[in-house]
Scaffold this active site. Structure first.
Site, PDB file in Angstrom:
ATOM      1  N   ASP A  34      41.846 -26.182   1.315  1.00 30.01           N
ATOM      2  CA  ASP A  34      42.851 -27.294   1.018  1.00 30.01           C
ATOM      3  C   ASP A  34      44.177 -27.055   1.723  1.00 30.01           C
ATOM      4  O   ASP A  34      44.511 -26.037   2.210  1.00 30.01           O
ATOM      5  CB  ASP A  34      42.932 -27.311  -0.471  1.00 30.01           C
ATOM      6  N   HIS A  51      42.998 -31.362  10.034  1.00 31.08           N
ATOM      7  CA  HIS A  51      41.515 -31.070   9.865  1.00 31.08           C
ATOM      8  C   HIS A  51      41.199 -30.212  11.212  1.00 31.08           C
ATOM      9  O   HIS A  51      40.421 -29.320  10.995  1.00 31.08           O
ATOM     10  CB  HIS A  51      40.882 -32.194   9.795  1.00 31.08           C
ATOM     11  N   LEU A 145      24.970 -12.876   7.708  1.00 31.95           N
ATOM     12  CA  LEU A 145      25.873 -13.614   6.987  1.00 31.95           C
ATOM     13  C   LEU A 145      25.355 -14.971   6.617  1.00 31.95           C
ATOM     14  O   LEU A 145      24.815 -15.439   7.708  1.00 31.95           O
ATOM     15  CB  LEU A 145      27.317 -13.541   7.487  1.00 31.95           C
TER      16      LEU A 145
HETATM   17  C1  V07 Z   1      35.777 -29.574   8.485  1.00 37.06           C
HETATM   18  C2  V07 Z   1      37.560 -27.947   8.897  1.00 37.06           C
HETATM   19  C3  V07 Z   1      37.729 -27.206   8.013  1.00 37.06           C
HETATM   20  C4  V07 Z   1      38.852 -27.478   6.964  1.00 37.06           C
HETATM   21  C5  V07 Z   1      38.389 -28.476   5.977  1.00 37.06           C
HETATM   22  C6  V07 Z   1      38.268 -29.832   6.149  1.00 37.06           C
HETATM   23  C7  V07 Z   1      38.068 -30.156   7.873  1.00 37.06           C
HETATM   24  C8  V07 Z   1      33.749 -26.970   9.943  1.00 37.06           C
HETATM   25  C9  V07 Z   1      32.538 -27.984   9.390  1.00 37.06           C
HETATM   26  C10 V07 Z   1      31.174 -27.887   9.443  1.00 37.06           C
HETATM   27  C11 V07 Z   1      30.309 -28.417   8.352  1.00 37.06           C
HETATM   28  C12 V07 Z   1      29.150 -28.343   8.637  1.00 37.06           C
HETATM   29  C13 V07 Z   1      28.437 -27.559   9.699  1.00 37.06           C
HETATM   30  C14 V07 Z   1      29.293 -26.980  10.651  1.00 37.06           C
HETATM   31  C15 V07 Z   1      30.709 -27.108  10.430  1.00 37.06           C
HETATM   32  C16 V07 Z   1      33.355 -28.942   8.946  1.00 37.06           C
HETATM   33  C17 V07 Z   1      33.857 -31.025   7.945  1.00 37.06           C
HETATM   34  C18 V07 Z   1      35.277 -30.673   7.874  1.00 37.06           C
HETATM   35  C19 V07 Z   1      33.460 -32.352   7.238  1.00 37.06           C
HETATM   36  F1  V07 Z   1      27.086 -27.339   9.760  1.00 37.06           F
HETATM   37  N1  V07 Z   1      34.696 -27.511   9.467  1.00 37.06           N
HETATM   38  N2  V07 Z   1      34.595 -28.922   8.787  1.00 37.06           N
HETATM   39  N3  V07 Z   1      32.914 -30.103   8.332  1.00 37.06           N
HETATM   40  N4  V07 Z   1      36.987 -29.282   8.347  1.00 37.06           N
END
Ligand code: V07
Length: 254
Positions: A34, A51, A145
Site C-alpha cells: 500500500d 504504481h 520460491l
Molecule cells: C502491480 C505494482 C506493485 C504495487 C501495487 C500496485 C501496482 C506486479 C504485478 C504482477 C501481477 C501479476 C503477475 C505479475 C506481476 C502487478 C498489478 C499491479 C495489477 F503475474 N506489480 N503489480 N499487477 N503494482
C-alpha cells in the site's frame, strides 16, 4: 547484556541478513503493498507513477525473499474493490503484469521461481491473461520460491465461492455436512497447496486487512510500517522478519 528491546540503532545499521535466525525463517510471507498513490502525490506525480515505482520494488523484494530462503510470497497486486478506481488508472494497473513479466520472466526462470496467481481471472483483459498464463505455464516445473500474485482477489468472494462449491457437493450427495473440516475448507480456497502465511506485512500506515486472505491469516503475525511501498527497502523487509523471529522466540519461552 544486550537488551533486545532497545536495539533500534542496531537494526538500522544492519544492511545484510547475517543476523537472521536461519532456523526460523517464515515459510510464507504475504504483503499488502500500500501507499503507491500517496508516494506519487507527495512527489507531485500522477498516481500511476507510484504504481510503476511499486512494481520495481516487487522485483527487489522477490530477489531478497529468494535469497533469504522464503518458500512462498503472496503479493496483493489488485483487489476486487480496485475496479472502482478511475478508468485510466485501472487500465494502467492492468498492464503492469505484462510489463513486469516481459522484463522479469527470464530472471524468475533463472532463479527457479514458480509464478502463480489467485483471484478471478475472468475479468482480466486478454493481454494480461495471456502474459500471466504464459508465465505460470513456463515456470510450472520450478521448485524454488512460489510467487503468488493476488490479482482481482477478494477474501469474502473467495469464501463465498468455497461455500457454493461445498453446497453443490452436498446437494449432489458427494459430501456430507459432517465431512466438513478446517482442512477441507483450506483445500477449497485459492491458496490450495500453500501453507497459511506466517507473516503479514502491510505498508503505508493503514492498520486494516482490506479483505485480504481472511481465512488464511487466522494465526499469522502482523507487521505494519509507515513506509510507503515504493520506498520499501531490503532493510525494511529484514526488519519485519526480525520482528517475526523475536515474537516467535518469546512464545517459545513461555
Ligand atoms: C502491480 C505494482 C506493485 C504495487 C501495487 C500496485 C501496482 C506486479 C504485478 C504482477 C501481477 C501479476 C503477475 C505479475 C506481476 C502487478 C498489478 C499491479 C495489477 F503475474 N506489480 N503489480 N499487477 N503494482
Amino acid at each position: 547484556m544486550v537488551n533486545r528491546f532497545f536495539s533500534h540503532t542496531e537494526l538500522k545499521t544492519d544492511k545484510g541478513n547475517t543476523r537472521l535466525d536461519q532456523d526460523n525463517i517464515p515459510s510464507h510471507i504475504a504483503i499488502i503493498m500500500d501507499g503507491n498513490g500517496r508516494w506519487a502525490k507527495n512527489k507531485g506525480l500522477p498516481r500511476v507513477a507510484g504504481h510503476y515505482e511499486g512494481m520495481k520494488v516487487v522485483t527487489n523484494v522477490v530477489k531478497k525473499a529468494n535469497e533469504i530462503g522464503i518458500k512462498f510470497l503472496t503479493l496483493y497486486a489488485f483487489s476486487t474493490e480496485n475496479w472502482k478506481r478511475p478508468e485510466k488508472e485501472v487500465e494502467f494497473l492492468m498492464k503492469l503484469p505484462e510489463r513486469f513479466l516481459e522484463k522479469e520472466l527470464p530472471d524468475l526462470q533463472k532463479n527457479n521461481v514458480k509464478v502463480r496467481t489467485m483471484g478471478d481471472r475472468s475479468l482480466l483483459p486478454a493481454n494480461t491473461l495471456r502474459a500471466i498464463e504464459k508465465a505460470v505455464k513456463e515456470t510450472s516445473d520450478n521448485t524454488g520460491l512460489v510467487l503468488n500474485f493476488a490479482l482481482n482477489y477478494g477474501g469474502r468472494h473467495e469464501l463465498v465461492e468455497m461455500v457454493k462449491e461445498i453446497g453443490e457437493d452436498i446437494a449432489e450427495g458427494d459430501l456430507r455436512p459432517g465431512d466438513i473440516t478446517e482442512n477441507l475448507i483450506s483445500e477449497r480456497l485459492l491458496t490450495q497447496g500453500l501453507p497459511d502465511p506466517d507473516l503479514l506485512i502491510r505498508t503505508s500506515g493503514e492498520i486494516r486487512l482490506s479483505n485480504f486472505m481472511l481465512w488464511q491469516i487466522a494465526y499469522s503475525e502482523f507487521w505494519f510500517t509507515e513506509v510507503l511501498w515504493p520506498d520499501f527497502k531490503d532493510e525494511n523487509f529484514i526488519e519485519a522478519i526480525k520482528k517475526y523471529q523475536q515474537r516467535k522466540r518469546r512464545y517459545g519461552g513461555v
